[in-house]
Design a protein around this motif. Structure first.
Motif, PDB file in Angstrom:
ATOM      1  N   UNK A 284      -8.153  -8.583   3.257  1.00 41.99           N
ATOM      2  CA  UNK A 284      -7.808  -7.238   2.799  1.00 41.99           C
ATOM      3  C   UNK A 284      -7.030  -7.394   1.501  1.00 41.99           C
ATOM      4  N   UNK A 285      -7.504  -6.729   0.463  1.00 40.17           N
ATOM      5  CA  UNK A 285      -6.808  -6.732  -0.824  1.00 40.17           C
ATOM      6  C   UNK A 285      -6.261  -5.332  -1.095  1.00 40.17           C
ATOM      7  N   UNK A 286      -5.026  -5.260  -1.541  1.00 39.31           N
ATOM      8  CA  UNK A 286      -4.415  -4.000  -1.953  1.00 39.31           C
ATOM      9  C   UNK A 286      -4.175  -4.057  -3.457  1.00 39.31           C
ATOM     10  N   UNK A 287      -4.709  -3.076  -4.173  1.00 39.91           N
ATOM     11  CA  UNK A 287      -4.481  -2.965  -5.614  1.00 39.91           C
ATOM     12  C   UNK A 287      -3.416  -1.894  -5.820  1.00 39.91           C
ATOM     13  N   UNK A 288      -2.220  -2.308  -6.130  1.00 42.13           N
ATOM     14  CA  UNK A 288      -1.111  -1.371  -6.329  1.00 42.13           C
ATOM     15  C   UNK A 288      -1.234  -0.792  -7.735  1.00 42.13           C
ATOM     16  N   UNK A 289      -1.532   0.506  -7.787  1.00 36.92           N
ATOM     17  CA  UNK A 289      -1.865   1.165  -9.049  1.00 36.92           C
ATOM     18  C   UNK A 289      -0.618   1.773  -9.698  1.00 36.92           C
ATOM     19  N   UNK A 290       0.324   0.904 -10.078  1.00 41.45           N
ATOM     20  CA  UNK A 290       1.526   1.382 -10.759  1.00 41.45           C
ATOM     21  C   UNK A 290       2.451   2.185  -9.868  1.00 41.45           C
ATOM     22  N   UNK A 291       2.516   1.895  -8.575  1.00 41.95           N
ATOM     23  CA  UNK A 291       3.374   2.646  -7.653  1.00 41.95           C
ATOM     24  C   UNK A 291       4.842   2.520  -8.042  1.00 41.95           C
ATOM     25  N   UNK A 292       5.580   3.598  -7.799  1.00 39.90           N
ATOM     26  CA  UNK A 292       7.014   3.629  -8.113  1.00 39.90           C
ATOM     27  C   UNK A 292       7.860   3.913  -6.880  1.00 39.90           C
ATOM     28  N   UNK A 293       7.249   3.823  -5.693  1.00 42.09           N
ATOM     29  CA  UNK A 293       7.953   4.188  -4.456  1.00 42.09           C
ATOM     30  C   UNK A 293       8.487   2.989  -3.686  1.00 42.09           C
ATOM     31  N   UNK A 294       8.421   1.799  -4.261  1.00 43.65           N
ATOM     32  CA  UNK A 294       8.910   0.612  -3.571  1.00 43.65           C
ATOM     33  C   UNK A 294       7.889  -0.050  -2.671  1.00 43.65           C
ATOM     34  N   UNK A 295       6.701   0.526  -2.536  1.00 47.40           N
ATOM     35  CA  UNK A 295       5.689  -0.040  -1.635  1.00 47.40           C
ATOM     36  C   UNK A 295       5.219  -1.416  -2.100  1.00 47.40           C
ATOM     37  N   UNK A 296       5.250  -1.678  -3.402  1.00 49.73           N
ATOM     38  CA  UNK A 296       4.812  -2.980  -3.912  1.00 49.73           C
ATOM     39  C   UNK A 296       5.688  -4.102  -3.370  1.00 49.73           C
ATOM     40  N   UNK A 297       6.981  -3.866  -3.249  1.00 47.04           N
ATOM     41  CA  UNK A 297       7.889  -4.887  -2.732  1.00 47.04           C
ATOM     42  C   UNK A 297       7.580  -5.193  -1.277  1.00 47.04           C
ATOM     43  N   UNK A 298       7.341  -4.131  -0.487  1.00 45.00           N
ATOM     44  CA  UNK A 298       7.000  -4.341   0.921  1.00 45.00           C
ATOM     45  C   UNK A 298       5.687  -5.111   1.047  1.00 45.00           C
ATOM     46  N   UNK A 299       4.723  -4.774   0.225  1.00 44.24           N
ATOM     47  CA  UNK A 299       3.422  -5.446   0.263  1.00 44.24           C
ATOM     48  C   UNK A 299       3.542  -6.911  -0.135  1.00 44.24           C
ATOM     49  N   UNK A 300       4.339  -7.206  -1.151  1.00 42.46           N
ATOM     50  CA  UNK A 300       4.541  -8.597  -1.558  1.00 42.46           C
ATOM     51  C   UNK A 300       5.115  -9.417  -0.400  1.00 42.46           C
ATOM     52  N   UNK A 301       6.097  -8.852   0.282  1.00 43.03           N
ATOM     53  CA  UNK A 301       6.717  -9.563   1.398  1.00 43.03           C
ATOM     54  C   UNK A 301       5.711  -9.783   2.524  1.00 43.03           C
ATOM     55  N   UNK A 302       4.891  -8.781   2.790  1.00 40.03           N
ATOM     56  CA  UNK A 302       3.885  -8.901   3.840  1.00 40.03           C
ATOM     57  C   UNK A 302       2.833  -9.952   3.477  1.00 40.03           C
ATOM     58  N   UNK A 303       2.398  -9.958   2.216  1.00 43.02           N
ATOM     59  CA  UNK A 303       1.374 -10.907   1.781  1.00 43.02           C
ATOM     60  C   UNK A 303       1.878 -12.344   1.833  1.00 43.02           C
ATOM     61  N   UNK A 304       3.165 -12.540   1.628  1.00 44.56           N
ATOM     62  CA  UNK A 304       3.726 -13.891   1.678  1.00 44.56           C
ATOM     63  C   UNK A 304       3.622 -14.497   3.064  1.00 44.56           C
ATOM     64  N   UNK A 305       3.461 -13.655   4.081  1.00 42.25           N
ATOM     65  CA  UNK A 305       3.380 -14.121   5.461  1.00 42.25           C
ATOM     66  C   UNK A 305       1.987 -14.008   6.052  1.00 42.25           C
ATOM     67  N   UNK A 306       1.013 -13.530   5.268  1.00 43.44           N
ATOM     68  CA  UNK A 306      -0.324 -13.239   5.787  1.00 43.44           C
ATOM     69  C   UNK A 306      -1.381 -13.765   4.827  1.00 43.44           C
TER      70      UNK A 306
ATOM     71  N   UNK B  13      -4.480 -13.541   5.063  1.00 38.93           N
ATOM     72  CA  UNK B  13      -5.618 -12.633   4.940  1.00 38.93           C
ATOM     73  C   UNK B  13      -5.360 -11.427   4.062  1.00 38.93           C
ATOM     74  N   UNK B  14      -4.150 -11.337   3.505  1.00 44.24           N
ATOM     75  CA  UNK B  14      -3.769 -10.196   2.676  1.00 44.24           C
ATOM     76  C   UNK B  14      -3.470 -10.671   1.259  1.00 44.24           C
ATOM     77  N   UNK B  15      -4.023  -9.958   0.296  1.00 39.91           N
ATOM     78  CA  UNK B  15      -3.746 -10.242  -1.116  1.00 39.91           C
ATOM     79  C   UNK B  15      -3.290  -8.956  -1.784  1.00 39.91           C
ATOM     80  N   UNK B  16      -2.269  -9.037  -2.585  1.00 41.15           N
ATOM     81  CA  UNK B  16      -1.730  -7.872  -3.283  1.00 41.15           C
ATOM     82  C   UNK B  16      -1.821  -8.114  -4.782  1.00 41.15           C
ATOM     83  N   UNK B  17      -2.444  -7.169  -5.477  1.00 41.98           N
ATOM     84  CA  UNK B  17      -2.563  -7.214  -6.934  1.00 41.98           C
ATOM     85  C   UNK B  17      -1.819  -5.997  -7.474  1.00 41.98           C
ATOM     86  N   UNK B  18      -0.871  -6.236  -8.365  1.00 41.66           N
ATOM     87  CA  UNK B  18      -0.024  -5.145  -8.847  1.00 41.66           C
ATOM     88  C   UNK B  18      -0.341  -4.845 -10.304  1.00 41.66           C
ATOM     89  N   UNK B  19      -0.763  -3.614 -10.569  1.00 44.93           N
ATOM     90  CA  UNK B  19      -1.019  -3.150 -11.930  1.00 44.93           C
ATOM     91  C   UNK B  19       0.284  -2.554 -12.490  1.00 44.93           C
TER      92      UNK B  19
END
Length: 274
Positions: free
Chosen positions: A51-73, A75-81
């Motif tokens: 599962x890949x999540x493309x963070x489209x310039x979010x400003x709500x802090x969700x990118x930080x949560x996703x980064x932490x989750x991806x570091x432990x998973x 099967x998860x990849x996070x790409x931040x625009x």
């Protein structure tokens, strides 16, 4: 013109968390998704990898949560625009990265909990059964769905089927769908549109023009209230103006392509009758 493909998928085509598919990935464009992101991602990962999540310039802090989750998973990849570019631009960025790594298909879905992540295996199975096709979700609305949104979809769906000479697009706006990656990249690179809210309907129409067949599968959609954590970035005037301009462009494109579309229809009818 594309032809609808019959498929009767089962729920058994799953890539469990420990087995990562090398051809099909789940791609989630995400912009300020709200609290439903966690449930969406948890369910998606329970049913598929990667599962890949493309963070489209979010400003709500969700990118930080996703980064932490991806570091432990794994099967998860996070790409931040770095800035918000729009849904279509985020999807294009994701599928170009996926193509470079050898993936052939991407299931797109929203991050805000509206789309049924538990149906990922069913849609992926349909894609494996008809790899040349796009697999389009057909939303099954609940009583909570805004009536004006439901009626607006009917108008857009009517235009999409006119523009494709009745290719069989049951719903042009629902973003829970599987795309063959290379055809999608080709149609997006050849023009500058499809980068924002106009992505889903224009992708369906342009892929149909390109001769990509389609499969329609039902899928429930849930509109959450603000009290339930629902988030909507739909702006009635802005986005309906965008859709009106999009369908104007597509209709003009349809007129130019009409001889080709009619020719395909006649050829298909001849083959089916022989």
């Amino acid at each position: 013109m594309a032809n609808a493909v019959s498929a009767t998928p089962t729920d058994g085509a799953s890539a469990p968390c420990g087995a990562i598919s090398s051809t099909h990935l789940v791609l989630i464009p995400s912009y300020n998704p709200g609290v439903k992101l966690q449930d969406t991602l948890r369910t998606a990962r329970a049913h598929w990898a990667p599962v890949w999540v493309i963070v489209d310039g979010s400003t709500d802090g969700s990118a930080d949560w996703l980064r932490a989750r991806a570091a432990e998973d794994a099967g998860l990849r996070v790409v931040i625009l770095p800035e918000n570019r729009g849904k279509g631009a985020a999807v294009l960025h994701g599928v170009e990265l996926a193509a470079a790594e050898g993936f052939t298909h991407a299931l797109t879905m929203d991050s805000d909990g509206q789309h049924p992540a538990e149906l990922i295996p069913k849609f992926m199975h349909a894609s494996h059964a008809a790899p040349e096709a796009m697999v389009l979700g057909v939303p099954q609305f609940g009583a909570e769905a805004p009536r004006i949104r439901v009626l607006g979809r009917k108008i857009s769906n009517g235009w999409a089927n006119l523009e494709t000479l009745g290719a069989g697009i049951v719903d042009s706006l629902f973003g829970f769908r599987v795309y063959p990656i290379q055809p999608l990249i080709r149609v997006m690179r050849h023009q500058r549109f499809m980068r924002r809210f106009d992505f889903d309907p224009e992708a369906a129409v342009r892929l149909a023009w390109a001769g990509v067949p389609l499969v329609n599968l039902p899928a429930p959609v849930r509109y959450f209230s603000a009290d339930e954590g629902g988030v909507s970035h739909f702006k009635y005037l802005r986005d309906n103006t965008l859709l009106t301009w999009m369908h104007t462009r597509l209709f003009l494109g349809f007129l130019l392509r009409l001889p080709i579309l009619v020719g395909r229809r006649l050829l298909s009818s001849t083959r089916n009758s022989s």
